[in-house]
Structures are given as structure tokens and as C-alpha cells.
Design a protein around this motif. Structure first.
Motif: not given
Length: 369
Positions: A105-111, A135-155
Motif C-alpha cells: 500500500l505504501i510503497s508499491p513494487r510496480s513503482k 500506456d499511451s501509444m502501444m495500449g498493451n501495458y497498464d501500470s495501474d493494473m499491475g499495482r492492483y494485481s500486486d495489492l490483490m496478491s498481498s491481500a
């Protein structure tokens, strides 16, 4: 002899002519019954093992909550210690999972810029240039989704650790319940009625250990034929005798709602007086009415009207010409007021001599006043 002669005139003077009375029939059926405790329970084994302690013999008194029988609990104690170790491990795993979730929550691994070598420059370049471009040009990577995945894994790690801890706690509760079941305690104040085991015996779940009862108050239990049950009601008083002693009055306390299909009898319980001298298991006789109140009338006479010293019950009947006649009678049950039923030998409109002397015979009449 002089005492007897001096006694006879007084009896003769006390003799009097009384009229035969008619009352409701008290014809009764005599049923055998057994004295039982007011409350009785059978304490059985709940866990397998060897009997470690039997606190008393039959007749021993115990207070509510006293331990009467104890089964060896060494195996359960060992299992409990193992579960306590599992609880410690589960608690440590839960603390670690909670720390990892808080860190995410405090220090995301994705960042995290310190996860790449080279003083973090590749990671900084990746975060500043590559990821925004993706994120803007290719459309195949979402950093927020990565962080959400890491949070769900920890939860999920926290949830699993909590479940493991709860499972270990449930095992501990189960073992504690088993430890409690190794002790058979008195459910109320009473005495041991019967002891089925001795110290050192091996028992299995469900095996009876002792019979325990509350004997300050006692009852009679009888199997009453279904034809007589309709004449009874709860709270009704009926006569009874315990081991052929003095007649006492007992109260109908419980009538079972169903009958035994094989014997066609209904179990009925009767409360004994508090001061009655009886022990559980003693034999008793209960006298139950054969008909409902008011069904039949019978003649009764004072018991003192019976001639003493006769092999067969007999009375002096006063005829219309004021002379007496000796007559044999057949007696029924005794009344509570000193009278006795006459089944045959007398009619309701006749008169008898009460308290006649033992030497009286036909023709004898009381002295005129």
C-alpha cells in the motif's frame, strides 16, 4: 382376669346401633411399582481411554460440578501442544502477510526504482519513458493494473494466513472440548446409584460409567394398564404402601402421553412425601381406582363394628323386632376415616351394632340408655 372382667362393661356401654352408610366405591387395583430418584442420569464416556479416577462408590454424595470420573488425557494434551505450535506458526505467517500488504500500500513494487541495477537508472528510464509511452501509444501495458494485481496478491496472502490461523484455533477448541469430556462431573447435587467401571478400565465413547441421582425427593414409577389411566389425572392423590408398611398418600406427577405397544401399559410417576422412608429400588404397591368418581355406590360400616376374634369377618345386624343377628360379610377396601367397604352381606337400609363386645352373639343388644 379381673382386668378383663372390669373392661367388658365399659365396652358394652360404648356399643351403639348405627345405620349402614353408602359412599362412592373405592375399589382399587393394586399395582407393583418401584421407588426411583426424583432425577436420574447415566454418565457415559465421551472419549476413548483408560479410566484414571473414580471418586466414590455407590451411595457417595457429590455436589454439583464435582468430578466423579476422570479418563486419562495424556494423548489429548500432546495433541494440544502440537496445535499450539501450529498456532504460533500461523500467527507469524499472518503478521508477515499483513506487513507485506502494508508495504504494498505504501510503497508499491510496480513503482520501485531500486529493483534494477545501475543505480536505478534503467528503472528510472523505464518509468519515465518506456511505461508512459506503452500506456499511451502501444495500449498493451497498464501500470495501474499491475499495482492492483500486486495489492490483490498481498491481500490474498493475508486472507490465507488468517484462514490457517482460524483452522488451528478450531483444532485447539476441539481438543479443549475433548479434554473437558475426559471429566464426568455431577450435573446436580446427588449420590452415585451404581458404578459400572473401576480405575484402570478401558472405555469407549458411549459406554456407561455411573448412574447418578437426586434422592432428596423420590418417586414411584408404575406401568399402569391403559384401561386404568383414564381414571388418573396429574395432581391426584392415591394410596400406596412401601414394602407393606403403613399406607401413605402419593401424588400423580407425570402420565406418559404414549402407551407401550407390546404390553399396553402407560408409565405413570407418583411423588412421594418428603418424609417418607424409602430408597431407590425398593418395591411399592399403588392402589388405583377402578372406576371414575360417582360410578358406583357401596355400603360402608365402621371397622369397630366387626366382631373381634372371629376367623371370618362378621357383624351383628339389628332386625326389625330389635333383636340382633350374627351375619358374615365380605369386606372390600378400607376407607380413610376408619370405615371399611362391605362387598356383600349388608344392604344400605340395614343397621348394625358398633363396638360390640368380643363375646357377643346373635340376640345380643346394647343396654338401653
Amino acid at each position: 382376669m379381673l382386668g378383663i372382667i372390669g373392661w367388658l362393661p365399659a365396652v358394652v356401654q360404648a356399643a351403639e346401633i348405627v345405620r349402614v352408610e353408602t359412599v362412592t366405591s373405592l375399589s382399587r387395583s393394586v399395582l407393583g411399582s418401584t421407588v426411583i430418584p426424583y432425577r436420574e442420569v447415566t454418565l457415559s464416556a465421551q472419549v476413548p481411554g483408560a479410566v484414571k479416577l473414580v471418586a466414590g462408590e455407590a451411595g457417595s454424595s457429590f455436589k454439583q460440578g464435582d468430578v466423579i470420573v476422570r479418563i486419562d488425557e495424556s494423548q489429548l494434551v500432546a495433541k494440544r501442544n502440537a496445535v499450539l505450535a501450529q498456532i504460533s506458526i500461523a500467527q507469524a505467517a499472518l503478521q508477515n502477510a499483513q506487513a507485506q500488504y502494508t508495504r504494498e500500500l505504501i510503497s508499491p513494487r510496480s513503482k520501485d526504482v531500486g529493483t534494477m541495477p545501475g543505480f536505478g537508472l534503467p528503472a528510472m528510464f523505464d518509468m519515465a519513458m518506456v511505461r508512459p509511452f506503452a500506456d499511451s501509444m502501444m495500449g498493451n501495458y497498464d501500470s495501474d493494473m499491475g499495482r492492483y494485481s500486486d495489492l490483490m496478491s498481498s491481500a490474498t496472502g493475508v486472507s490465507q494466513a488468517q484462514s490457517n490461523l482460524q483452522q488451528a484455533m478450531s483444532q485447539l477448541q476441539e481438543i479443549d472440548a475433548g479434554l473437558r469430556d475426559t471429566k464426568s462431573v455431577a450435573p446436580f447435587d446427588g449420590i452415585v446409584l451404581a458404578k459400572m467401571v473401576e480405575a484402570g478400565d478401558t472405555v469407549q465413547p458411549g459406554q456407561p460409567l455411573i448412574k447418578f441421582g437426586y434422592v432428596k425427593y423420590k418417586r414411584l414409577q408404575a406401568d399402569v394398564p391403559s384401561g386404568l389411566v383414564s381414571n388418573l389425572s396429574e395432581g391426584m392423590l392415591v394410596p400406596a404402601k412401601i414394602d407393606s408398611r403403613t399406607t401413605i398418600m402419593v401424588k400423580v406427577s407425570q402420565i406418559y402421553p404414549v402407551a407401550d405397544p407390546s404390553r399396553h401399559t402407560v408409565t405413570v410417576k407418583f411423588d412421594l412425601p418428603v418424609d417418607s422412608v424409602a430408597a431407590p429400588g425398593m418395591y411399592a404397591e399403588v392402589y388405583l381406582p377402578e372406576g371414575e368418581t360417582g360410578d358406583a355406590k357401596v355400603v360402608v360400616i365402621p371397622k369397630t363394628a366387626l366382631l373381634k376374634g372371629r376367623s371370618l369377618p362378621s357383624v351383628l345386624v339389628v332386625k326389625n323386632d330389635n333383636t340382633s343377628e350374627l351375619r358374615l360379610v365380605r369386606l372390600g377396601v378400607e376407607q380413610e376415616d376408619g370405615k371399611v367397604e362391605v362387598v356383600s352381606g349388608l344392604n344400605a337400609d340395614e343397621r348394625v351394632i358398633d363396638k360390640p363386645p368380643a363375646t357377643a352373639s346373635s340376640g345380643w343388644m346394647p343396654h338401653a340408655e
